[in-house]
Design a protein around this motif. Sequence first.
Motif, PDB file in Angstrom:
ATOM      1  N   ILE A  32      58.294  36.334  44.528  1.00  0.00           N
ATOM      2  CA  ILE A  32      58.204  36.018  45.956  1.00  0.00           C
ATOM      3  C   ILE A  32      59.360  36.648  46.736  1.00  0.00           C
ATOM      4  O   ILE A  32      59.174  37.171  47.837  1.00  0.00           O
ATOM      5  CB  ILE A  32      58.186  34.489  46.158  1.00  0.00           C
ATOM      6  N   GLU A  33      60.554  36.609  46.159  1.00  0.00           N
ATOM      7  CA  GLU A  33      61.749  37.025  46.892  1.00  0.00           C
ATOM      8  C   GLU A  33      62.073  38.500  46.744  1.00  0.00           C
ATOM      9  O   GLU A  33      62.948  38.991  47.476  1.00  0.00           O
ATOM     10  CB  GLU A  33      62.956  36.195  46.427  1.00  0.00           C
ATOM     11  N   ILE A  75      52.134  38.935  48.920  1.00  0.00           N
ATOM     12  CA  ILE A  75      52.746  37.892  49.742  1.00  0.00           C
ATOM     13  C   ILE A  75      52.072  37.835  51.106  1.00  0.00           C
ATOM     14  O   ILE A  75      51.895  36.752  51.680  1.00  0.00           O
ATOM     15  CB  ILE A  75      54.252  38.150  49.903  1.00  0.00           C
ATOM     16  N   ASN A  76      51.680  38.986  51.611  1.00  0.00           N
ATOM     17  CA  ASN A  76      51.041  39.033  52.929  1.00  0.00           C
ATOM     18  C   ASN A  76      49.668  38.367  52.916  1.00  0.00           C
ATOM     19  O   ASN A  76      49.233  37.826  53.939  1.00  0.00           O
ATOM     20  CB  ASN A  76      50.917  40.487  53.383  1.00  0.00           C
ATOM     21  N   THR A 125      48.882  35.697  51.329  1.00  0.00           N
ATOM     22  CA  THR A 125      48.992  34.235  51.272  1.00  0.00           C
ATOM     23  C   THR A 125      49.075  33.595  52.657  1.00  0.00           C
ATOM     24  O   THR A 125      49.124  32.372  52.758  1.00  0.00           O
ATOM     25  CB  THR A 125      50.235  33.836  50.467  1.00  0.00           C
ATOM     26  N   GLY A 182      53.198  32.133  52.455  1.00  0.00           N
ATOM     27  CA  GLY A 182      54.271  33.069  52.139  1.00  0.00           C
ATOM     28  C   GLY A 182      55.086  33.495  53.334  1.00  0.00           C
ATOM     29  O   GLY A 182      56.204  33.981  53.177  1.00  0.00           O
ATOM     30  N   LYS A 183      54.560  33.329  54.533  1.00  0.00           N
ATOM     31  CA  LYS A 183      55.249  33.819  55.723  1.00  0.00           C
ATOM     32  C   LYS A 183      56.137  32.766  56.371  1.00  0.00           C
ATOM     33  O   LYS A 183      57.195  33.088  56.895  1.00  0.00           O
ATOM     34  CB  LYS A 183      54.219  34.324  56.743  1.00  0.00           C
ATOM     35  N   TYR A 206      58.758  29.949  56.390  1.00  0.00           N
ATOM     36  CA  TYR A 206      59.826  29.635  55.444  1.00  0.00           C
ATOM     37  C   TYR A 206      59.898  28.163  55.084  1.00  0.00           C
ATOM     38  O   TYR A 206      60.471  27.808  54.047  1.00  0.00           O
ATOM     39  CB  TYR A 206      61.169  30.089  56.023  1.00  0.00           C
ATOM     40  N   ARG A 212      58.485  27.620  51.724  1.00  0.00           N
ATOM     41  CA  ARG A 212      59.365  28.041  50.633  1.00  0.00           C
ATOM     42  C   ARG A 212      60.423  26.974  50.370  1.00  0.00           C
ATOM     43  O   ARG A 212      60.805  26.754  49.209  1.00  0.00           O
ATOM     44  CB  ARG A 212      60.050  29.359  51.000  1.00  0.00           C
ATOM     45  N   TRP A 264      58.510  35.506  57.727  1.00  0.00           N
ATOM     46  CA  TRP A 264      58.503  36.676  56.864  1.00  0.00           C
ATOM     47  C   TRP A 264      57.431  37.655  57.336  1.00  0.00           C
ATOM     48  O   TRP A 264      56.289  37.273  57.601  1.00  0.00           O
ATOM     49  CB  TRP A 264      58.220  36.276  55.420  1.00  0.00           C
TER      50      TRP A 264
END
Length: 216
Positions: free
Chosen positions: A73-74, A99-100, A102, A106-107, A109, A112, A153
């Motif tokens: 992810i990071e 990631i995009n 999701t 994923g965008k 934060y 996360r 993100w």
Amino acid sequence: MAEREGCCKTPFFTIEWAMWANVNALYSAVFMFIGGVVAATMETINENSLPVHSFGVVARWIVIGLSLIIFFIEYPRGKRRKNKKNVERPGQSYIAPVINLTFFVGKIYIFRVIFYILAIIPCIFVLPAILSAITLFISCVCYFIAAINGEEWEAPSLAWGPGATQRDDTPKVGHTLPEAPSHPPPRPPPQARQGLSAPPSAPPPRPKTNLSDAPE
């Protein structure tokens, strides 16, 4: 986000907290993997230290699996703010589309932060992974501040999938190689070289005098 940048000019809101959280979380994933492998190796050496079905034994393999997920992810860096240069990690444009896809998971934060807080729990039961739990908690704090600051993100470039970035491989103006010198050293200044390379010019014509106009 634009309104937040316009109304809040204090250093607390101008710092890109997501960049700090990204680095902390990436190193946390590396520490988690190393701690989980060390703990699993020590358990293999000392076979009768813990029961096979104890939570400590299971937590070591959970830590190893979570470290790989967090690293995945990071690894792609997010797009920076306006007028900031995006420095991508090698090959991240091939991971960023995952990631995009999701979407908000994923965008945004804050998701996360929730996931990483849950990932800290098994690290507490694995002694070699305590350091990773501390660094991951620091990244959670940074991501929480970034979420309050309105940061999200966004991939700088995508190698495939929806919204793939078309890379321009043509040379840009200002990045072309200069021409090789045509005169051997020592070379005169450019003005003198232009004068030497130019063909010799003929002398100016002399004015003709009329004999009838000459004074007697």
